[in-house]
Design a protein around this motif. Structure first.
Motif, PDB file in Angstrom:
ATOM      1  N   PRO A 194       0.867  -1.212   0.135  1.00 18.70           N
ATOM      2  CA  PRO A 194       0.087  -0.101   0.032  1.00 18.70           C
ATOM      3  C   PRO A 194       0.807   1.062  -0.007  1.00 18.70           C
ATOM      4  O   PRO A 194       0.548   2.339  -0.606  1.00 18.70           O
ATOM      5  CB  PRO A 194      -0.908  -0.018   1.443  1.00 18.70           C
ATOM      6  CG  PRO A 194      -0.093  -0.956   2.100  1.00 18.70           C
ATOM      7  CD  PRO A 194       0.698  -2.037   1.133  1.00 18.70           C
ATOM      8  N   PHE A 195       1.865   1.173   0.682  1.00 16.86           N
ATOM      9  CA  PHE A 195       2.797   2.557   0.945  1.00 16.86           C
ATOM     10  C   PHE A 195       3.829   2.614  -0.239  1.00 16.86           C
ATOM     11  O   PHE A 195       4.491   3.676  -0.268  1.00 16.86           O
ATOM     12  CB  PHE A 195       3.313   2.513   2.545  1.00 16.86           C
ATOM     13  CG  PHE A 195       2.444   2.478   3.192  1.00 16.86           C
ATOM     14  CD1 PHE A 195       1.544   3.681   3.625  1.00 16.86           C
ATOM     15  CD2 PHE A 195       2.154   1.603   4.356  1.00 16.86           C
ATOM     16  CE1 PHE A 195       0.518   3.838   4.658  1.00 16.86           C
ATOM     17  CE2 PHE A 195       1.049   1.384   5.207  1.00 16.86           C
ATOM     18  CZ  PHE A 195       0.332   2.772   5.334  1.00 16.86           C
ATOM     19  N   TRP A 196       3.929   1.740  -1.019  1.00 16.21           N
ATOM     20  CA  TRP A 196       5.201   1.790  -2.151  1.00 16.21           C
ATOM     21  C   TRP A 196       4.342   1.560  -3.474  1.00 16.21           C
ATOM     22  O   TRP A 196       4.471   2.372  -4.230  1.00 16.21           O
ATOM     23  CB  TRP A 196       6.226   0.605  -1.701  1.00 16.21           C
ATOM     24  CG  TRP A 196       7.553   0.876  -2.486  1.00 16.21           C
ATOM     25  CD1 TRP A 196       8.070   2.015  -2.960  1.00 16.21           C
ATOM     26  CD2 TRP A 196       8.182  -0.329  -3.314  1.00 16.21           C
ATOM     27  NE1 TRP A 196       9.044   1.649  -3.706  1.00 16.21           N
ATOM     28  CE2 TRP A 196       9.025   0.325  -3.977  1.00 16.21           C
ATOM     29  CE3 TRP A 196       7.828  -1.471  -3.490  1.00 16.21           C
ATOM     30  CZ2 TRP A 196       9.850  -0.538  -4.928  1.00 16.21           C
ATOM     31  CZ3 TRP A 196       8.660  -2.455  -4.239  1.00 16.21           C
ATOM     32  CH2 TRP A 196       9.609  -1.791  -4.830  1.00 16.21           C
ATOM     33  N   ILE A 197       3.949   0.564  -3.435  1.00 12.62           N
ATOM     34  CA  ILE A 197       3.014   0.189  -4.903  1.00 12.62           C
ATOM     35  C   ILE A 197       1.972   1.232  -4.929  1.00 12.62           C
ATOM     36  O   ILE A 197       1.932   1.820  -6.197  1.00 12.62           O
ATOM     37  CB  ILE A 197       2.862  -1.344  -5.127  1.00 12.62           C
ATOM     38  CG1 ILE A 197       3.927  -2.203  -4.892  1.00 12.62           C
ATOM     39  CG2 ILE A 197       2.038  -1.654  -6.423  1.00 12.62           C
ATOM     40  CD1 ILE A 197       5.047  -1.978  -6.022  1.00 12.62           C
ATOM     41  N   LEU A 198       1.047   0.985  -4.172  1.00  9.86           N
ATOM     42  CA  LEU A 198       0.015   1.937  -4.511  1.00  9.86           C
ATOM     43  C   LEU A 198       0.169   3.417  -4.643  1.00  9.86           C
ATOM     44  O   LEU A 198      -0.287   4.103  -5.220  1.00  9.86           O
ATOM     45  CB  LEU A 198      -1.387   1.619  -3.177  1.00  9.86           C
ATOM     46  CG  LEU A 198      -1.885   0.259  -3.375  1.00  9.86           C
ATOM     47  CD1 LEU A 198      -2.932   0.195  -2.365  1.00  9.86           C
ATOM     48  CD2 LEU A 198      -2.499   0.224  -4.729  1.00  9.86           C
ATOM     49  N   ARG A 199       1.095   3.775  -3.698  1.00  5.93           N
ATOM     50  CA  ARG A 199       1.394   5.239  -3.784  1.00  5.93           C
ATOM     51  C   ARG A 199       2.029   5.568  -5.177  1.00  5.93           C
ATOM     52  O   ARG A 199       1.900   6.623  -5.779  1.00  5.93           O
ATOM     53  CB  ARG A 199       2.729   5.675  -2.975  1.00  5.93           C
ATOM     54  CG  ARG A 199       3.026   6.797  -2.936  1.00  5.93           C
ATOM     55  CD  ARG A 199       4.093   7.172  -1.714  1.00  5.93           C
ATOM     56  NE  ARG A 199       4.725   8.548  -1.743  1.00  5.93           N
ATOM     57  CZ  ARG A 199       5.707   8.903  -2.449  1.00  5.93           C
ATOM     58  NH1 ARG A 199       6.470   8.052  -3.076  1.00  5.93           N
ATOM     59  NH2 ARG A 199       6.146  10.110  -2.224  1.00  5.93           N
ATOM     60  N   ALA A 200       2.780   4.572  -5.773  1.00  3.87           N
ATOM     61  CA  ALA A 200       3.325   4.958  -7.246  1.00  3.87           C
ATOM     62  C   ALA A 200       2.219   4.694  -8.171  1.00  3.87           C
ATOM     63  O   ALA A 200       2.281   5.401  -9.294  1.00  3.87           O
ATOM     64  CB  ALA A 200       4.438   3.793  -7.443  1.00  3.87           C
ATOM     65  N   THR A 201       1.040   4.062  -7.752  1.00  4.23           N
ATOM     66  CA  THR A 201      -0.093   3.898  -8.990  1.00  4.23           C
ATOM     67  C   THR A 201      -1.213   5.017  -8.997  1.00  4.23           C
ATOM     68  O   THR A 201      -1.798   5.390  -9.907  1.00  4.23           O
ATOM     69  CB  THR A 201      -0.741   2.454  -8.977  1.00  4.23           C
ATOM     70  OG1 THR A 201      -1.088   2.494  -7.751  1.00  4.23           O
ATOM     71  CG2 THR A 201       0.401   1.418  -9.397  1.00  4.23           C
ATOM     72  N   LEU A 202      -1.398   5.381  -7.518  1.00  4.99           N
ATOM     73  CA  LEU A 202      -2.337   6.409  -7.392  1.00  4.99           C
ATOM     74  C   LEU A 202      -1.845   7.782  -7.188  1.00  4.99           C
ATOM     75  O   LEU A 202      -2.775   8.579  -8.061  1.00  4.99           O
ATOM     76  CB  LEU A 202      -3.117   5.818  -6.052  1.00  4.99           C
ATOM     77  CG  LEU A 202      -3.850   4.800  -5.718  1.00  4.99           C
ATOM     78  CD1 LEU A 202      -4.223   4.663  -4.399  1.00  4.99           C
ATOM     79  CD2 LEU A 202      -5.331   4.813  -6.443  1.00  4.99           C
ATOM     80  N   TYR A 203      -0.658   8.056  -7.068  1.00  2.00           N
ATOM     81  CA  TYR A 203      -0.147   9.479  -6.860  1.00  2.00           C
ATOM     82  C   TYR A 203       0.801   9.869  -7.721  1.00  2.00           C
ATOM     83  O   TYR A 203       0.363  11.042  -8.195  1.00  2.00           O
ATOM     84  CB  TYR A 203       0.404   9.465  -5.443  1.00  2.00           C
ATOM     85  CG  TYR A 203       1.127  10.680  -4.966  1.00  2.00           C
ATOM     86  CD1 TYR A 203       0.384  11.878  -4.809  1.00  2.00           C
ATOM     87  CD2 TYR A 203       2.445  10.751  -4.974  1.00  2.00           C
ATOM     88  CE1 TYR A 203       1.094  13.232  -4.459  1.00  2.00           C
ATOM     89  CE2 TYR A 203       3.154  12.005  -4.511  1.00  2.00           C
ATOM     90  CZ  TYR A 203       2.385  13.141  -4.399  1.00  2.00           C
ATOM     91  OH  TYR A 203       2.986  14.355  -4.215  1.00  2.00           O
ATOM     92  N   GLN A 204       1.640   9.035  -7.974  1.00  2.00           N
ATOM     93  CA  GLN A 204       2.691   9.639  -9.146  1.00  2.00           C
ATOM     94  C   GLN A 204       2.221   9.847 -10.529  1.00  2.00           C
ATOM     95  O   GLN A 204       2.883  10.746 -11.068  1.00  2.00           O
ATOM     96  CB  GLN A 204       3.978   8.480  -9.135  1.00  2.00           C
ATOM     97  CG  GLN A 204       4.756   8.383  -7.824  1.00  2.00           C
ATOM     98  CD  GLN A 204       5.700   7.408  -7.375  1.00  2.00           C
ATOM     99  OE1 GLN A 204       6.125   6.749  -8.611  1.00  2.00           O
ATOM    100  NE2 GLN A 204       6.461   7.438  -6.523  1.00  2.00           N
TER     101      GLN A 204
END
Length: 350
Positions: free
Chosen positions: A296-306
């Motif tokens: 959630p804090f590495w992968i999902l951050r990269a797909t949702l935020y970046q």
């Protein structure tokens, strides 16, 4: 209708940024792009995995099980009886005493014989310890090999250390041979699991670990179905949209915890209790690190935020991929809760 649906499905605005078309994904100038039709190869590859599984379980897992003291228990088959067999399949596997008496009269035999027939017939439905060991060995072999291969494929890639690099140059990122085979192997493996889901051991209380009686067999079976379809759908769609860099990271994060659980199962079936306990604790630690923290804090951050830094107008695929990833994260939370309950009982109630 099918032609219209096909044109809608491959509409460029679904898959790629503005001003990009499928014509831009033609191999050129040393750039190689993934092609949707290549995914058809995963079906025959899945049958290759089934053949590998057959030989691995027969010629590696069986000798290993015997070396660990696991015996191949042969169960006694009940005498052929069409009436009782029909009742067993269509009505009930656990008939009441009055039903047993009625069946005894109908078959012209004693109540004891009917009870024994149903007991032996139920036993045939229960997988032997050797069979469960073979399945755990196959899954352990794949997840361990996939984790090692994933690390070899990723350790020298810049996006393995700086996840922002997954979006640099997108969508014109060339597909690497390692990415091709990594995806083909993973998708084919999950197809093979779906093909055998009906005949593999159901995840019942005694079929996973001594502590897993907390699981409901139906809930866990449906969770596996949802997981397999979500995994295949996510990997296939990320292949079509050339999200290979982030996709390989998702695959690696998922596989690195699973082989610990399969190893714990194998030693549990062999009654190596201390080794099994230690491996299960290792699995729990790896699961919480990879699925509850990194995902959630590495992968999902990269797909949702970046992606919002590279495009002010997210494509439809942005919502599709993140919806599938959030579905997986929901399963992670569900399984993390069950693992927490198991660890709680394991630590405080001996």
């Amino acid at each position: 209708i099918l032609k219209t649906l096909n044109s809608w499905f491959w509409w460029e605005n679904i898959w790629m940024p503005i001003n990009c078309t499928w014509a831009d994904f033609v191999d050129r100038d040393g750039l190689v792009f993934p092609k949707p039709q290549q995914l058809y190869a995963t079906i025959p590859y899945a049958f290759v995995f089934l053949i590998m599984r057959f030989f691995g379980e027969r010629y590696i897992a069986m000798p290993l099980a015997k070396a660990l003291g696991i015996k191949n228990v042969r169960r006694v088959k009940p005498q052929p009886n069409p009436v009782l067999e029909s009742y067993f399949r269509e009505c009930s596997r656990h008939p009441s005493q009055s039903e047993i008496k009625g069946l005894a009269k109908k078959c012209n035999c004693t109540v004891h014989m009917v009870e024994k027939w149903f007991r032996r017939r139920r036993n045939l439905e229960i997988p032997t310890v050797l069979r469960k060991f073979q399945e755990a060995f196959w899954r352990f072999s794949f997840y361990f090999a996939s984790s090692v291969a994933g690390f070899i494929f990723l350790y020298d890639k810049p996006w393995f250390y700086d996840i922002w690099q997954t979006w640099v140059g997108y969508p014109f990122q060339s597909m690497l041979p390692s990415q091709y085979w990594y995806y083909m192997a993973e998708i084919s493996f999950y197809w093979s699991l779906l093909f055998t889901l009906g005949i593999d051991n159901k995840r019942k209380a005694s079929a996973v670990l001594a502590w897993l009686y907390l699981f409901s067999s139906l809930q866990d079976f449906m969770a596996h179905v949802v997981h397999h379809f979500a995994a295949i759908g996510l990997m296939s769609c990320s292949w079509c949209g050339n999200y290979l860099r982030i996709g390989t990271l998702v695959i690696f994060v998922h596989d690195t915890a699973d082989f610990w659980l399969e190893a714990a199962k194998m030693f549990n079936y062999a009654h190596w209790e201390k080794t099994s306990n230690m491996l299960f604790v290792m699995f729990a630690i790896a699961f919480f690190i990879t699925r509850v923290i990194l995902f959630p804090f590495w992968i999902l951050r990269a797909t949702l935020y970046q992606p919002t830094f590279y495009s002010t107008t997210p494509v439809i695929a942005y919502f599709l991929f993140n919806g599938l990833l959030l579905t997986l994260q929901g399963l992670h939370v569900y399984w993390a809760y069950l693992i927490y309950k198991i660890l709680k009982r394991f630590i405080f109630s001996k």
